[in-house]
Scaffold this motif. Structure first.
Motif, PDB file in Angstrom:
ATOM      1  N   VAL A   1       0.831  -1.206   0.000  1.00 23.71           N
ATOM      2  CA  VAL A   1       0.000   0.000   0.000  1.00 23.71           C
ATOM      3  C   VAL A   1       0.866   1.256   0.000  1.00 23.71           C
ATOM      4  O   VAL A   1       0.600   2.217  -0.729  1.00 23.71           O
ATOM      5  N   THR A   2       1.935   1.235   0.790  1.00 26.24           N
ATOM      6  CA  THR A   2       2.846   2.387   0.822  1.00 26.24           C
ATOM      7  C   THR A   2       3.485   2.621  -0.550  1.00 26.24           C
ATOM      8  O   THR A   2       3.516   3.749  -1.059  1.00 26.24           O
ATOM      9  N   ALA A   3       3.966   1.547  -1.151  1.00 24.17           N
ATOM     10  CA  ALA A   3       4.606   1.674  -2.468  1.00 24.17           C
ATOM     11  C   ALA A   3       3.608   2.179  -3.508  1.00 24.17           C
ATOM     12  O   ALA A   3       3.961   2.985  -4.387  1.00 24.17           O
ATOM     13  N   LEU A   4       2.375   1.723  -3.421  1.00 24.81           N
ATOM     14  CA  LEU A   4       1.356   2.163  -4.383  1.00 24.81           C
ATOM     15  C   LEU A   4       0.989   3.625  -4.148  1.00 24.81           C
ATOM     16  O   LEU A   4       0.871   4.404  -5.091  1.00 24.81           O
ATOM     17  N   ARG A   5       0.810   3.996  -2.880  1.00 26.90           N
ATOM     18  CA  ARG A   5       0.448   5.384  -2.564  1.00 26.90           C
ATOM     19  C   ARG A   5       1.543   6.355  -2.996  1.00 26.90           C
ATOM     20  O   ARG A   5       1.265   7.478  -3.406  1.00 26.90           O
ATOM     21  N   GLU A   6       2.781   5.922  -2.877  1.00 22.43           N
ATOM     22  CA  GLU A   6       3.915   6.830  -3.132  1.00 22.43           C
ATOM     23  C   GLU A   6       4.466   6.693  -4.540  1.00 22.43           C
ATOM     24  O   GLU A   6       5.512   7.266  -4.849  1.00 22.43           O
ATOM     25  N   ARG A   7       3.779   5.909  -5.386  1.00 15.74           N
ATOM     26  CA  ARG A   7       4.344   5.725  -6.722  1.00 15.74           C
ATOM     27  C   ARG A   7       4.399   7.067  -7.449  1.00 15.74           C
ATOM     28  O   ARG A   7       3.448   7.852  -7.397  1.00 15.74           O
ATOM     29  N   PRO A   8       5.490   7.335  -8.131  1.00 19.26           N
ATOM     30  CA  PRO A   8       5.657   8.632  -8.779  1.00 19.26           C
ATOM     31  C   PRO A   8       4.950   8.680 -10.136  1.00 19.26           C
ATOM     32  O   PRO A   8       4.519   7.647 -10.665  1.00 19.26           O
TER      33      PRO A   8
END
Lengths: 204, 204
Positions: free
Chosen positions: B152-159
């Protein structure tokens, strides 16, 4: 995808193999996105099997072009050039079917929808396609433009091995009853709830 | 497709155009067919926009090949040859990801799933694709093979502007919370109820 044993073993006199390969009437309904995209995803599988794919889009303007149309037209050309997959036909109504567009006249959408259905019925009788996508076909049924009983009869009596996928909201009960597979796309969350409208590549 | 006005106008400082074009995290869940097919239908739209399409299939054996795979590989070749649409990459795990298959060793499916996710996370950081299909990705999350919070963190922070579509049953609540669009495919009627098993062109 369900696995394992069927809930009941029917007494229809068919072998498992015969029953497995019966042509399906599939209905994608419900309020949410995914009805048409899932139908076109299914059509990809059919294309890969070499089936003739016939797409018939109701309601949307003939000027409206979704991304799937370009992609399927490309797959159809690929089939013509290399023999890979199956042939593809894509027809739209809205301003009349693509094979009978009457330019410059006032359109009668109900008549155009009936004309479109009659063409589909002819193709079913002639066993023209392996898979039919009748996109947003529930609307002219719901609005009474096309007779539901006539459609259900033609679908029930279609010869050979032709799969049919119908999409749209407000599916008439007679159509639900006639279908082998009915999926309802229901909303859990939509970007519109957070104020986000549709965008290219996602909605079309 | 919803039309008209959004229910709320957010106070996020974005213009309607900016908000409209925000990249989406889409989740197709529920017990019924249509989750993957709708994801691949969406990928057709993305392909038509010229986006780089990355498909990552979890769970299914590397030997299992659905019709969509052949169709998308054909579209990817078409892009290479003519420039039409976008590039396509298709990776499967099951017996290891296609770029790191360890032949002859006993597979650790959980480790393979984590390795697969790490590759996806790298690609998200590198803004490698316009649309990611993480097919049946909910299962390794549900089974605890991959940490949901990390995902979820990686998805939320995807550039940048990368859309992600995730399919599968048993979607963890944190993933539902993070998603912009969540569709549940629910069963109204299935041929299995009448004793009919899956068939080619429909189920694969």
């Amino acid at each position: 995808m369900p696995q394992g044993q069927p809930a009941v073993v029917p007494t229809d006199g068919l072998t498992t193999r015969q029953r497995r390969n019966r042509p399906l009437l599939v209905l994608h309904t419900g309020e949410m996105k995914g009805k048409s995209t899932a139908a076109f995803g299914l059509a990809l599988r059919g294309w890969n099997q070499g089936w003739s794919i016939g797409v018939f889009q109701f309601v949307k303007s003939a000027k409206w072009k979704v991304g799937e149309e370009n992609a399927f037209r490309a797959l159809g050309r690929l089939h013509e050039q290399t023999g890979e997959g199956g042939p593809v036909e894509w027809h739209k109504m809205g301003e009349g079917w693509s094979w009978s567009r009457k330019q410059g006249t006032e359109e009668d959408h109900a008549a155009a929808a009936r004309e479109g259905w009659q063409e589909i019925a002819r193709r079913l009788s002639a066993e023209q396609h392996g898979l039919y996508v009748l996109d947003e076909f529930t609307y002219p049924l719901h609005w009474g433009w096309i007779d539901v009983d006539e459609v259900v009869t033609a679908l029930r009596e279609r010869p050979g091995h032709q799969h049919v996928v119908i999409t749209g909201r407000y599916a008439p009960q007679a159509l639900v009853d006639a279908a082998d597979l009915v999926v309802e796309m229901t909303k859990v969350k939509h970007p519109m709830d957070a104020g986000q409208k549709g965008q290219k590549g996602i909605e079309w």
